[in-house]
Write a protein that holds these residues in place. Sequence first.
Motif, mmCIF file in Angstrom:
data_model
loop_
_atom_site.group_PDB
_atom_site.id
_atom_site.type_symbol
_atom_site.label_atom_id
_atom_site.label_comp_id
_atom_site.label_asym_id
_atom_site.label_seq_id
_atom_site.Cartn_x
_atom_site.Cartn_y
_atom_site.Cartn_z
ATOM 1 N N GLY B 236 56.441 28.120 42.003
ATOM 2 C CA GLY B 236 57.037 26.911 42.540
ATOM 3 C C GLY B 236 56.155 25.695 42.390
ATOM 4 O O GLY B 236 56.612 24.572 42.474
ATOM 5 N N GLU B 237 54.881 25.912 42.125
ATOM 6 C CA GLU B 237 54.015 24.768 41.953
ATOM 7 C C GLU B 237 53.942 24.424 40.471
ATOM 8 O O GLU B 237 54.164 25.266 39.623
ATOM 9 C CB GLU B 237 52.612 25.076 42.487
ATOM 10 N N GLN B 238 53.602 23.183 40.192
ATOM 11 C CA GLN B 238 53.533 22.747 38.802
ATOM 12 C C GLN B 238 52.429 23.494 38.070
ATOM 13 O O GLN B 238 51.340 23.678 38.584
ATOM 14 C CB GLN B 238 53.260 21.245 38.770
ATOM 15 N N LYS B 239 52.740 23.933 36.855
ATOM 16 C CA LYS B 239 51.720 24.622 36.047
ATOM 17 C C LYS B 239 50.641 23.636 35.624
ATOM 18 O O LYS B 239 50.932 22.519 35.235
ATOM 19 C CB LYS B 239 52.366 25.237 34.811
ATOM 20 N N LEU B 240 49.423 24.067 35.678
ATOM 21 C CA LEU B 240 48.333 23.177 35.319
ATOM 22 C C LEU B 240 47.772 23.565 33.956
ATOM 23 O O LEU B 240 47.776 24.734 33.590
ATOM 24 C CB LEU B 240 47.224 23.282 36.376
ATOM 25 N N PRO B 241 47.313 22.557 33.203
ATOM 26 C CA PRO B 241 46.694 22.890 31.920
ATOM 27 C C PRO B 241 45.422 23.704 32.136
ATOM 28 O O PRO B 241 44.740 23.523 33.139
ATOM 29 C CB PRO B 241 46.358 21.520 31.323
ATOM 30 N N VAL B 242 45.133 24.605 31.227
ATOM 31 C CA VAL B 242 43.945 25.447 31.351
ATOM 32 C C VAL B 242 42.991 25.079 30.220
ATOM 33 O O VAL B 242 43.295 25.294 29.052
ATOM 34 C CB VAL B 242 44.325 26.943 31.251
ATOM 35 N N TYR B 243 41.853 24.505 30.579
ATOM 36 C CA TYR B 243 40.951 23.976 29.549
ATOM 37 C C TYR B 243 40.012 25.025 28.987
ATOM 38 O O TYR B 243 39.347 24.807 27.997
ATOM 39 C CB TYR B 243 40.161 22.777 30.096
ATOM 40 N N LYS B 244 39.938 26.146 29.644
ATOM 41 C CA LYS B 244 39.154 27.262 29.104
ATOM 42 C C LYS B 244 39.640 28.515 29.800
ATOM 43 O O LYS B 244 39.834 28.511 31.009
ATOM 44 C CB LYS B 244 37.662 27.036 29.384
ATOM 45 N N MET B 245 39.864 29.566 29.026
ATOM 46 C CA MET B 245 40.326 30.811 29.636
ATOM 47 C C MET B 245 39.277 31.324 30.614
ATOM 48 O O MET B 245 38.102 31.415 30.252
ATOM 49 C CB MET B 245 40.523 31.868 28.557
ATOM 50 N N PRO B 246 39.683 31.680 31.820
ATOM 51 C CA PRO B 246 38.707 32.268 32.743
ATOM 52 C C PRO B 246 38.269 33.646 32.237
ATOM 53 O O PRO B 246 38.938 34.246 31.406
ATOM 54 C CB PRO B 246 39.478 32.405 34.054
ATOM 55 N N HIS B 247 37.147 34.094 32.754
ATOM 56 C CA HIS B 247 36.650 35.419 32.398
ATOM 57 C C HIS B 247 36.760 36.344 33.595
ATOM 58 O O HIS B 247 36.493 35.932 34.715
ATOM 59 C CB HIS B 247 35.183 35.342 31.984
ATOM 60 N N LEU B 248 37.113 37.590 33.328
ATOM 61 C CA LEU B 248 37.209 38.530 34.440
ATOM 62 C C LEU B 248 36.102 39.570 34.402
ATOM 63 O O LEU B 248 35.982 40.381 35.291
ATOM 64 C CB LEU B 248 38.570 39.218 34.427
ATOM 65 N N GLU B 249 35.296 39.538 33.363
ATOM 66 C CA GLU B 249 34.210 40.501 33.305
ATOM 67 C C GLU B 249 33.245 40.174 34.439
ATOM 68 O O GLU B 249 33.051 39.032 34.798
ATOM 69 C CB GLU B 249 33.493 40.359 31.961
ATOM 70 N N GLY B 250 32.641 41.182 34.995
ATOM 71 C CA GLY B 250 31.754 40.903 36.116
ATOM 72 C C GLY B 250 32.595 40.820 37.371
ATOM 73 O O GLY B 250 32.976 39.764 37.825
ATOM 74 N N TRP B 251 32.937 41.928 37.864
ATOM 75 C CA TRP B 251 33.810 42.060 39.019
ATOM 76 C C TRP B 251 33.072 41.585 40.260
ATOM 77 O O TRP B 251 32.032 42.131 40.617
ATOM 78 C CB TRP B 251 34.173 43.528 39.136
ATOM 79 N N ALA B 252 33.601 40.571 40.902
ATOM 80 C CA ALA B 252 32.953 40.046 42.093
ATOM 81 C C ALA B 252 33.571 40.692 43.313
ATOM 82 O O ALA B 252 34.708 40.434 43.681
ATOM 83 C CB ALA B 252 33.123 38.533 42.149
ATOM 84 N N ILE B 253 32.816 41.594 43.910
ATOM 85 C CA ILE B 253 33.372 42.363 45.006
ATOM 86 C C ILE B 253 32.376 42.343 46.158
ATOM 87 O O ILE B 253 31.173 42.418 45.945
ATOM 88 C CB ILE B 253 33.690 43.789 44.509
ATOM 89 N N ALA B 254 32.871 42.136 47.356
ATOM 90 C CA ALA B 254 31.998 42.090 48.520
ATOM 91 C C ALA B 254 32.766 42.682 49.687
ATOM 92 O O ALA B 254 33.793 42.148 50.083
ATOM 93 C CB ALA B 254 31.589 40.649 48.818
ATOM 94 N N GLY B 255 32.293 43.792 50.199
ATOM 95 C CA GLY B 255 33.022 44.478 51.258
ATOM 96 C C GLY B 255 34.398 44.851 50.756
ATOM 97 O O GLY B 255 34.529 45.429 49.681
ATOM 98 N N ASN B 256 35.429 44.489 51.512
ATOM 99 C CA ASN B 256 36.788 44.792 51.077
ATOM 100 C C ASN B 256 37.424 43.662 50.277
ATOM 101 O O ASN B 256 38.604 43.709 49.962
ATOM 102 C CB ASN B 256 37.681 45.093 52.278
ATOM 103 N N PHE B 257 36.624 42.633 49.978
ATOM 104 C CA PHE B 257 37.172 41.492 49.250
ATOM 105 C C PHE B 257 36.748 41.506 47.797
ATOM 106 O O PHE B 257 35.620 41.839 47.462
ATOM 107 C CB PHE B 257 36.691 40.177 49.873
ATOM 108 N N ALA B 258 37.684 41.127 46.940
ATOM 109 C CA ALA B 258 37.356 40.868 45.540
ATOM 110 C C ALA B 258 37.687 39.408 45.269
ATOM 111 O O ALA B 258 38.615 38.855 45.868
ATOM 112 C CB ALA B 258 38.164 41.771 44.630
ATOM 113 N N PHE B 259 36.921 38.800 44.396
ATOM 114 C CA PHE B 259 37.082 37.374 44.119
ATOM 115 C C PHE B 259 37.382 37.190 42.638
ATOM 116 O O PHE B 259 36.643 37.684 41.788
ATOM 117 C CB PHE B 259 35.800 36.625 44.483
ATOM 118 N N VAL B 260 38.462 36.490 42.329
ATOM 119 C CA VAL B 260 38.820 36.261 40.929
ATOM 120 C C VAL B 260 39.173 34.790 40.713
ATOM 121 O O VAL B 260 39.640 34.107 41.629
ATOM 122 C CB VAL B 260 40.008 37.151 40.463
#
Lengths: 127, 387
Positions: B236-260
Motif C-alpha cells: 500500500g505504500e509507494q515503491k521506492l527506488p533501490v540504489y543498491k541491492m541490499p545484502h543478506l549475507e551475514g545473518w544479524a541475529i540477537a536473542g530471538n530477533f533477526a535484523f534484515v
Amino acid sequence: MNKTLLIASLLSTALLFAHNAAAEVDSARQNELLYFIKHDCGSCHGMTLKGGLGPALLPETLSAKPKDYLVSTILEGRKNTAMPPWKTMLSQDDAIWITEQLQNGSMQPTKLAKGRQAEGKQAKGKQ
Amino acid sequence: MIRSILLSAVLLWSHNSSARGTGDLGIVIERADGSVQVIETTTNSSLGRISGLGDLSHASAVYSRDEQFAYIFGRDGGLSKIDIINKKLVKRVLQSGNSIGGAISQDGRLVAVSNYKPGGVKIFDAETLELVADIPATYGTHDQLSKVIGLVDAPGQKFIFSLWDADEIWVADMSNVKKPQIKKFKNIGRNPYDALITPDGRYYIAGLFGEDGMAMLDLWNLDAGVKRILDGYGKGEQKLPVYKMPHLEGWAIAGNFAFVPAVGRHEVLVINTLDWTEAGRIKVHGQPVFVMARPDGRNIWVNFAVPDNDTLQVIDTQSLDIIKTLTPGKGVLHMEFEPRGGQVWASVRDEDRLAIFDTETFEQLITFEAKKPSGIFFTSRAHRIGL
C-alpha cells in the motif's frame, strides 16, 4: 500544420538536438560522473560495464538505441525492473553526458580498468 | 648419517620458526586493481598484497578449513585460489562470463560459484580447481537460463541457491559429486535478490526484490516447502527506488530477533525468529545494504546505499534505538568484525582506506591505505556455516 509552426518545431528540434549533442558538464563534474558510472552504475552493471544483475552497457548493446530513451531510463528508471530513477542524484545534462559516453564507447572497459589516470585523461579529452 | 639428520632437524626448525598461525588474518578486496591485501588483526597491519585477480568489483571470498587458502569470486567469472601465508596466487580459472559469489562445502573439498552468465552454478575441486559439476539454472519451456544469487553451503554437503529470473530455490546435495541430487522449489516469490542461512544451518531465507516479503525454507523439513515471511511489509505504500541491492549475507541475529535490511526503505526490519513474524522496524539514515551483528549480538552495525554511503549506524538490540552514527568517509562498502567483536573494520572506497573502530567506545583507532577497498573477509569465516 502551418508553415511557421513547422519551421518553429523543426528549429526547436534542432536546438534540442544541439543541446543534447553537447551536454554542458564541466570537467570536475565529468570526473565525478566517470567515477559514478564505474562504481555506482557498476554495482549492478559491472565495473567494466559488461553486465551483472543489470544488462551490459557497452556500445554494442547501446549505440543503436535512441538517445532520449536511454536518458529517460537513467533519470526515470524502468518499471518492473531493478533500474531505479536517478534523477535525485543526476541532472538532465548529467544523464545526457553519461549516455554519450556509453553510446560512443569512451567508457571502454580497458580505459575504465586503468582507473583514475585514465579517467583524468578521459575527462580532459572531452573539454 | 647423524650429521645429515642433525642438519635436516636444523633446517626443519628454522623453517618452522618462520611459520605463522592464520587465525588473526584476513583479506581486503581492492576492487579496481584486481588485488587483495592480506592483513592481520593482532596489531592491525598489512602483510602484503596478491595481484592479478581480474575484475573484483562485487568480489567475495571463502576460506579453506586450514585457513591457509582463500577462494576469491570475481565479477568477471574468475575463481582464484590464493595462499595467504605465502601471499601468492595458487591457481586461477575463468569459469564463466559473469559471476556473483560462491561457497565452500561442509567437507571443504568443493567450491561452488554462482553465475549470472551463463546462469547456473559450477562446482570445483577445492584442491585443483577442476570442474566437477555443472548445474545450469534452466527454467521455463525453452530452457532459459536464470541468473543465480544467494548461494550458500549447508550441512549434509549441500549447496542452496536462488534463481533471480525464475523465482525458484534449489537445494543441491553433493554427497555424490558425480550425481548431484537437486530439489527445486518453484514460485517462491518474484525476483529473489540475495539469501542467507541461519548460523545453525537450518533456515535458508531469500529476500524478494519484486515483492514485499521473504521466502523461507526449513532445511530440517524440506517437505513443508517454502513459506512466505514478512509478507507485504510495505503493502500500500509507494515503491521506492533501490540504489543498491541490499545484502543478506551475514545473518544479524540477537536473542530471538533477526535484523534484515528493508528493500528501498530507510528501515531495518526486526523479525521474531520464534514465529518469523515482524517484530518491529527501525528508522535508519538511508537504504541499508549490510546489516551485521557484532559477534556477541548486542549491537547491529548498518551501512547504506548511495547517496548515504558515507555513514555507519549502530543499533542497540535491547532498546532497538540507534546509539551511534559515524561518518567514516565516502563509499563505506563493507564491514567485518573481529571474531570476538572488539573491533570492526570498514572499507572506505572513495578515500582509498580502511577504518578500524573500537566497538565499545566507537573511537576510530587507525586507518590505513587500501586501493578502492570493498569486501573484508577474516579467516574466522572458515568455520562458520553459510560464510
